[in-house]
Design a protein around this motif. Structure first.
Motif, mmCIF file in Angstrom:
data_model
loop_
_atom_site.group_PDB
_atom_site.id
_atom_site.type_symbol
_atom_site.label_atom_id
_atom_site.label_comp_id
_atom_site.label_asym_id
_atom_site.label_seq_id
_atom_site.Cartn_x
_atom_site.Cartn_y
_atom_site.Cartn_z
ATOM 1 N N ASN A 1 0.804 -1.221 0.000
ATOM 2 C CA ASN A 1 0.000 0.000 0.000
ATOM 3 C C ASN A 1 0.836 1.271 0.000
ATOM 4 O OD1 ASN A 1 -2.359 -1.457 -0.019
ATOM 5 N ND2 ASN A 1 -2.539 -1.518 2.215
ATOM 6 N N GLU B 1 2.152 1.913 -3.496
ATOM 7 C CA GLU B 1 1.009 2.189 -4.372
ATOM 8 C C GLU B 1 0.489 3.610 -4.138
ATOM 9 O OE1 GLU B 1 -0.172 0.590 -6.822
ATOM 10 O OE2 GLU B 1 0.954 -1.267 -6.612
ATOM 11 N N ASP B 2 0.419 4.000 -2.875
ATOM 12 C CA ASP B 2 -0.035 5.356 -2.548
ATOM 13 C C ASP B 2 0.938 6.399 -3.100
ATOM 14 O OD1 ASP B 2 -2.199 4.299 -1.273
ATOM 15 O OD2 ASP B 2 -1.397 4.541 0.759
ATOM 16 N N LEU C 1 2.924 6.023 -5.689
ATOM 17 C CA LEU C 1 2.763 6.041 -7.144
ATOM 18 C C LEU C 1 1.559 6.897 -7.544
ATOM 19 C CD1 LEU C 1 3.493 2.353 -8.206
ATOM 20 C CD2 LEU C 1 4.681 4.383 -9.041
ATOM 21 N N THR C 2 0.456 6.706 -6.830
ATOM 22 C CA THR C 2 -0.751 7.490 -7.117
ATOM 23 C C THR C 2 -0.484 8.977 -6.932
ATOM 24 O OG1 THR C 2 -2.186 5.661 -6.431
ATOM 25 C CG2 THR C 2 -3.167 7.856 -6.472
ATOM 26 N N ALA C 3 0.212 9.310 -5.846
ATOM 27 C CA ALA C 3 0.526 10.718 -5.572
ATOM 28 C C ALA C 3 1.434 11.296 -6.657
ATOM 29 C CB ALA C 3 1.187 10.844 -4.205
ATOM 30 N N GLU D 1 1.719 10.323 -9.782
ATOM 31 C CA GLU D 1 0.951 10.484 -11.024
ATOM 32 C C GLU D 1 0.078 11.744 -10.965
ATOM 33 O OE1 GLU D 1 1.179 9.029 -13.798
ATOM 34 O OE2 GLU D 1 2.311 7.218 -13.363
ATOM 35 N N GLU D 2 -0.490 12.002 -9.800
ATOM 36 C CA GLU D 2 -1.315 13.213 -9.644
ATOM 37 C C GLU D 2 -0.466 14.468 -9.805
ATOM 38 O OE1 GLU D 2 -3.237 12.785 -5.878
ATOM 39 O OE2 GLU D 2 -4.728 11.335 -6.624
ATOM 40 N N LYS E 1 -2.732 6.171 -21.826
ATOM 41 C CA LYS E 1 -3.153 5.138 -20.891
ATOM 42 C C LYS E 1 -4.138 4.210 -21.590
ATOM 43 C CE LYS E 1 -2.595 8.003 -16.751
ATOM 44 N NZ LYS E 1 -3.281 8.635 -15.591
#
Length: 308
Positions: A134, A137-138, A140-142, A144-145, A289
């Motif tokens: 997690n 993953e978190d 990576l999400t941040a 990308e944002e 994507k």
């Protein structure tokens, strides 16, 4: 290998392994491959090697646990599809992903090669790879944002930090390359891409980053959009001007406009400049994507033209 001839239908398979007819080829193969890779086994009931290869393929597909699907196409009953894909002997196996053939082979092959073939598709479809946890993953999400919001430098730092924890994280590698592209640092982006570990060098995330890098390099030499638009309007059959206009539009962030012009070029002359329109479309689709509406719609339109 055996030359094409006559025969009868084969029995239906389970949910991930289907008999596919000429009528439902578009739905069960092209459309279905937008979500998951689809292996197409071109066979006939009179073909001896097909009887060996088919069960081996089915075993590998079942072992993939839904990460790939399989469509069995009887060439005697789907002669138009076989002709369009230039199937001249069987068994022939194609793999479709995002609406297009991406891999394949002819003839019976060992089980080890079949497993490697399926494993490549699983990876390409995003169904393979270890759970990064997690925390990563978190992060990576941040990252990308940040990249989407224009904070490319912050995104690059975050992707680098992730790679410090997991040096073979394909998503972070691809993100780091894209961040440097956004910063205009194309040489640095290429160096990072070339330095990726061999184990992930063919991962979808790095393939997408490579496509974005190629498009960014092309953008350096394109002309003004207004001038190219005027050329195309004055002469719709000026294929070079239309191709250059598509490059210019993509460089300005108008991916949909670029795809529209490339599809029109493909419709007018699919063989122009050694199939340059299709090749450029594939590069753009790879750079976007998989669930991007422009990519989804464009792939479907291109497939419809190819199989029309």
């Amino acid at each position: 290998m055996i030359e094409l001839g006559g025969g009868a239908a084969a029995p239906a398979q389970d949910a991930n392994i289907k008999d596919v007819s000429e009528q439902d080829f578009m739905a069960e193969v092209v459309d279905a491959s937008m979500q998951v890779p689809v292996i197409v086994d071109f066979w006939a009931p009179w073909c001896g090697p097909c009887k060996t290869l088919g069960p081996m393929l089915e075993e590998a597909v079942k072992a993939a646990g839904g990460a790939v699907k399989m469509a069995k196409v009887n060439v005697d009953e789907a002669q138009m599809v076989a002709s369009q894909l230039r199937i001249q002997s069987i068994p022939t196996v194609y793999a479709f992903w995002q609406g297009q053939p991406v891999d394949g082979f002819q003839g019976a092959v060992p089980q080890s090669e079949i497993k490697a073939f399926v494993d490549r598709l699983v990876q390409q479809g995003g169904g393979a790879g270890a759970d990064q946890g997690n925390g990563l993953e978190d992060a990576l999400t941040a990252a990308e944002e940040m990249l989407e919001q224009g904070a490319a430098s912050d995104a690059a730092q975050t992707f680098s930090a992730i790679l410090g924890e997991d040096e073979k994280n394909a998503a972070a590698y691809g993100g780091l390359v894209r961040a440097h592209i956004a910063l205009g640092e194309l040489e640095q982006a290429e160096a990072i891409l070339n330095g990726a570990p061999a184990e992930i060098s063919k991962a979808p995330e790095l393939e997408a980053a490579h496509a974005q890098l190629e498009l960014a390099k092309q953008a350096a030499g394109v002309g003004p959009v207004a001038e190219l638009t005027a050329k195309v309007e004055a002469n719709p059959d000026d294929h070079q001007a239309r191709y250059d206009l598509a490059q210019a539009l993509y460089a300005q962030g108008d991916g949909e406009g670029a795809v529209d012009h490339l599809l029109e070029l493909f419709r007018r002359d699919r063989e122009w400049n050694d199939g340059a329109a299709k090749a450029q479309l594939t590069t753009i689709f790879d750079a976007l994507k998989p669930n991007d509406p422009v990519a989804l719609k464009g792939r479907r339109r291109l497939s419809s033209m190819i199989f029309a």
